[in-house]
Motif scaffolding. Structure first.
Motif, mmCIF file in Angstrom:
data_model
loop_
_atom_site.group_PDB
_atom_site.id
_atom_site.type_symbol
_atom_site.label_atom_id
_atom_site.label_comp_id
_atom_site.label_asym_id
_atom_site.label_seq_id
_atom_site.Cartn_x
_atom_site.Cartn_y
_atom_site.Cartn_z
ATOM 1 N N CYS A 1 31.699 3.696 8.411
ATOM 2 C CA CYS A 1 32.459 4.117 8.549
ATOM 3 C C CYS A 1 33.028 5.772 8.128
ATOM 4 C CB CYS A 1 33.245 3.459 6.949
ATOM 5 S SG CYS A 1 34.132 4.037 6.021
ATOM 6 N N PHE B 1 37.117 2.250 -0.047
ATOM 7 C CA PHE B 1 37.415 2.336 1.042
ATOM 8 C C PHE B 1 39.051 3.089 0.467
ATOM 9 C CE2 PHE B 1 34.370 -0.422 1.753
ATOM 10 C CZ PHE B 1 34.057 -0.740 3.107
ATOM 11 N N ASP C 1 40.921 3.089 6.619
ATOM 12 C CA ASP C 1 39.531 3.550 6.886
ATOM 13 C C ASP C 1 39.214 2.785 7.855
ATOM 14 O OD1 ASP C 1 39.055 6.030 5.341
ATOM 15 O OD2 ASP C 1 37.910 5.284 3.907
ATOM 16 N N PRO D 1 31.786 6.407 1.110
ATOM 17 C CA PRO D 1 32.568 5.460 1.271
ATOM 18 C C PRO D 1 31.403 4.566 -0.155
ATOM 19 C CG PRO D 1 30.840 5.323 2.819
ATOM 20 C CD PRO D 1 31.580 6.937 2.522
#
Length: 254
Positions: free
Chosen positions: A32, A47, A51, A94
């Motif tokens: 991510c 998130f 994302d 994240p």
């Protein structure tokens, strides 16, 4: 969402909501925001809307996790109530190691799926959202309006969201943005983390999910959402959401 996976691999996807969750058992690995992350038992995942991320088990033992998806408008309402206005939060990391926050998320998730009063759910929701924003290190703001890349990507995103042509081409998107096809592709990936075609598929999957919430037949959902056929929908729905459309529909309509 409360699930255990051993071999399932999430295809790169995103949600229109904030996603707050934690790993209960095992370790999951995902990519991510241009980096690889690991979430072990007790760690919290955060998130932002849109994302892009994937996900899979870090070892043969698999992982169990809980996730709560929260619309941006609900987050904004909570922040207004607690005096934390000034724009929606943007979380830079994240994965957060915070046992107290994980316990709060567990309590909220159990309340949302359990037999508790609406008032109690509202109280837990307000507490946890405020806690996530406070402990998750969320900044405020949005895309840089002056950045050419962000501007072009935003125009293309709006065209994908609000256009009614499922067969829109790369050339048409380039014309809308006033840039070359390559520049549009590069800008969109830089801002949203995926190609315009991948984002378009995400929008179709979200449409499919809304239609399934209404209890519509799977074949009808596939056509209305823009997929080639039911098997095409099933393949991508399972890759991105971890369950088949049929299982999802039974869960939300039962």
């Amino acid at each position: 969402m409360h699930a255990h996976f051993e071999r399932h691999v999430y295809h790169r996807h995103s949600h229109e909501t904030y996603s707050f969750g934690f790993t209960e058992k095992g370790v999951q690995t995902f990519t991510c925001r241009g980096a690889r992350h690991r979430s072990a038992a007790g760690m919290v995942m955060v998130f932002n809307p849109d994302d892009p991320h994937d996900g899979h088990a870090d070892d043969d033992g698999g992982f169990t996790y809980r996730m709560v998806h929260v619309g941006p408008e609900l987050v904004a309402e909570v922040l207004d109530e607690v005096g934390g206005g000034g724009g929606l939060p943007l979380f830079s990391e994240p994965v957060v190691r915070d046992a107290e926050l994980a316990r709060g998320l567990r309590g909220l998730h159990e309340a949302l799926v359990g037999d508790v009063s609406v008032l109690r759910r509202d109280e837990l929701f307000d507490q946890v959202v405020a806690q996530v924003v406070r402990r998750g290190g969320g900044g405020r703001g949005g895309e840089d309006e002056a950045a050419p890349e962000a501007g072009a990507a935003r125009v293309v995103r709006e065209a994908l969201h609000y256009g009614d042509d499922p067969g829109i081409t790369a050339g048409e998107l380039a014309a809308v943005a006033g840039r070359s096809r390559f520049a549009v592709y590069r800008s969109f990936r830089a801002v949203y983390g995926m190609a315009p075609s991948d984002y378009q598929r995400q929008l179709r999957l979200r449409t499919a999910r809304r239609l399934l919430d209404e209890g519509r037949p799977l074949a009808e959902v596939a056509v209305m959402a823009g997929f080639t056929d039911q098997s095409h929908l099933t393949r991508w729905f399972t890759r991105c959401f971890g369950v088949t459309p049929g299982v999802y529909r039974r869960a939300v309509t039962s």
